[in-house]
Design a protein around this motif. Sequence first.
Motif, short mmCIF file in Angstrom:
data_model
loop_
_atom_site.label_atom_id
_atom_site.label_comp_id
_atom_site.label_asym_id
_atom_site.label_seq_id
_atom_site.Cartn_x
_atom_site.Cartn_y
_atom_site.Cartn_z
N THR A 241 0.83 -1.19 0.00
CA THR A 241 0.00 0.00 0.00
C THR A 241 0.87 1.25 0.00
OG1 THR A 241 -0.12 0.19 2.41
CG2 THR A 241 -1.74 -1.24 1.32
N SER A 251 -4.09 7.76 5.51
CA SER A 251 -5.29 7.38 4.77
C SER A 251 -5.32 8.17 3.48
CB SER A 251 -6.56 7.63 5.59
OG SER A 251 -6.74 9.01 5.82
N GLY A 252 -5.94 7.59 2.46
CA GLY A 252 -5.98 8.27 1.17
C GLY A 252 -7.18 7.83 0.36
N VAL A 254 -8.93 7.70 -3.90
CA VAL A 254 -8.79 7.85 -5.35
C VAL A 254 -10.15 8.19 -5.93
CG1 VAL A 254 -9.11 5.35 -5.75
CG2 VAL A 254 -7.99 6.75 -7.50
N GLY A 265 -5.75 2.23 -7.33
CA GLY A 265 -6.02 2.78 -6.02
C GLY A 265 -6.37 1.72 -4.99
N LEU A 270 -5.96 2.81 -1.24
CA LEU A 270 -6.73 4.06 -1.25
C LEU A 270 -8.22 3.76 -1.27
CD1 LEU A 270 -4.66 6.08 -3.89
CD2 LEU A 270 -4.37 6.06 -1.39
N ASP A 300 -8.59 12.77 4.87
CA ASP A 300 -7.48 11.96 4.38
C ASP A 300 -6.23 12.80 4.19
OD1 ASP A 300 -8.94 9.51 4.17
OD2 ASP A 300 -9.86 10.25 2.32
#
Length: 413
Positions: A241, A251-252, A254, A265, A270, A300
């Motif tokens: 990741t 944290s993310g 897409v 992603g 993500l 995020d």
Amino acid sequence: MKHIIILGDGMADHPVSTLGNKTVLQYASTPYMDMLAREGRTGRLQTIPKGFLPGSEVANTAILGYDLNEVYEGRGPLEAASIGYEMQPEDMAIRCNIVCLEDGKIKNHHGGHLTTKEGDVLIKYLNDKLGNENIRFITGIQYRHLLIIKNGNKHLVCAPPHDYPDKAWRPLLVKPEEGYTCQNDGRMTAQETADLINDLILKSQELLAEHPFNKERAAQHIDQANSIWPWSGGYRPNMMTLSQYFPAVKSGAVISAVDLIRGIGHYAGLRIINVEGATGLADTNYEGKAKAAVDALRDDDFVFLHVEASDEAGHDGDVQLKLKTVEYLDQRIVKPVYEEVSKWEEPVCIAVLPDHPTPVEIRTHMDEPVPFLIWYPGIVADEVQDYNEMSCINGSYGLLHLNEFIKELMKIQ
């Protein structure tokens, strides 16, 4: 510091004769990208590693920092992840376009710009007629779908249909990879897999010609969605990741209308954000994507916002439409994101770039460096005054390669 990458797929171009030998980026009105370039720093990025074709799946994976030699398995597995199909060890997943063939040539790679609803009807029809315990057609988005072959062999030479507009399709049928030595791993040989896929292509043409959807289109003299075109297959990828690579990314998210980007992603860890009205074309919901990105940045650390429209206009050779898509990206994505996050107490770093050029006069992807900009509050600007392929040659980042871009980006904390 939070980070957002705004990516205009295929946005870079060559000088265009009808634009006074300016590129689309040079000719278009892009005040916000120009402002960010003027107040930030710029450079160019080589997104395609040696030995790889300049596909969006390759370029976007490299932009996010992954070594393609370690993780690349083609578009199919990425799109499988995006649409929620959990690949099994014996699966080969391969991207399955529905295309338009005419006069023995590939007229276009999108079947006359199918909607997802139209594509779903045709894919389910093909699965009913051609699917079995070893073959499964799965609906994706618009013309981009998925073919699962149990124990299929990925060592194939497949022609991406968007790279061959107006080219004869028969010489482009699937072939086994030259020099590949068959492994005794329980899978079909590459030749057997190629023969199976080519048989499915031919059978799909017979079936789709008889479907009421295409009969109606033929009567109206509209491009027919009259063949499948599988390409870019592989097995389940093994990817770390983004958080494992960059601990600052706790944290993310897409945001994209394109399955393969959402699949990247997914494997990058993500969160996938669905935006109503996101189409992958010039009529996409730009405002909805911008709002979704801003909302995601509240919680995020990292957002990857992908817009497909310029790439599709480039493949269609439509210079005026590509100009609009670039200006839409500037006014309807970059502007609202910048105007919102620039007011926040917690700073946000904004990066803007394409993944590869899709020149309107060539209509296919090119393996060439792309211009990028990076802006955040307090950055020391370089001397570049606007954002385009030519000006960014003089950017202070110089020419970066592959994962060097995101490493530079994530240094900004």
